[in-house]
Design an enzyme around this catalytic site. Sequence first.
Site, PDB file in Angstrom:
ATOM      1  N   CYS A 103       0.794  -1.131  -0.098  1.00  0.00           N
ATOM      2  CA  CYS A 103       0.037  -0.010  -0.031  1.00  0.00           C
ATOM      3  C   CYS A 103       0.723   1.391  -0.028  1.00  0.00           C
ATOM      4  CB  CYS A 103      -0.931  -0.091   1.270  1.00  0.00           C
ATOM      5  SG  CYS A 103      -2.313   0.921   1.282  1.00  0.00           S
ATOM      6  N   ALA A 104       0.758   2.018   0.998  1.00  0.00           N
ATOM      7  CA  ALA A 104       1.445   3.287   1.003  1.00  0.00           C
ATOM      8  C   ALA A 104       2.752   3.085   1.731  1.00  0.00           C
ATOM      9  CB  ALA A 104       0.736   4.260   2.047  1.00  0.00           C
TER      10      ALA A 104
END
Length: 196
Positions: A103-104
């Site tokens: 994800c991030a």
Amino acid sequence: MKTLIFLSKGYEEVEALTVVDYLRRAGIHIDMVATEGSLETVGAHGIQIKADKLLEDVSGEDYAMMILPGGMGGTEALAKNPRVLALLRDQFASQTGYIASICASPLVLNRAGIAPKIQGTCYPGLEDQVDFRTYEGEALVVHDKAYRVITSPGPATALYFALEIIEVLKGKQARDQVAAGLLLPRVEDKLLKAKA
């Protein structure tokens, strides 16, 4: 074989718990490591999880893989944590340890100076902030033949991310066994048939 997953305030719960659950099903030891001085952690959606260890009690050489869940709050906290960055740099430099980031959280790999050395993926829209050597817009990217860095873009791909970690650490048979226990092959087959 031991693994760890870093938990800082605001981590994405689906990504963290999917990995922990699947690895434990596969018989892989995983420590949930709290990075902010208390074993009580809180995810991005207010879910409270009690970690197994504090960051200050962790020795990097004890772990075959270090795992980073996403969630912007958790990602930002990890990226500002000098101890986490040092552990990741040492893990990558060891040329034997693995790193997995979803994800991030590849933003943390960027801050640690790892992202420019690998091909990878991240949450859509963040690719301009992560200086991957090569950005791949795929659901799963495994860097080089040694499987040293695994990246994935987000919550919906967390199960494949976790299964890939199992395959890298324990082999395809262990991965397939966990997937079968989750009924994943059956569900995927039905979805494909329903679309046909």
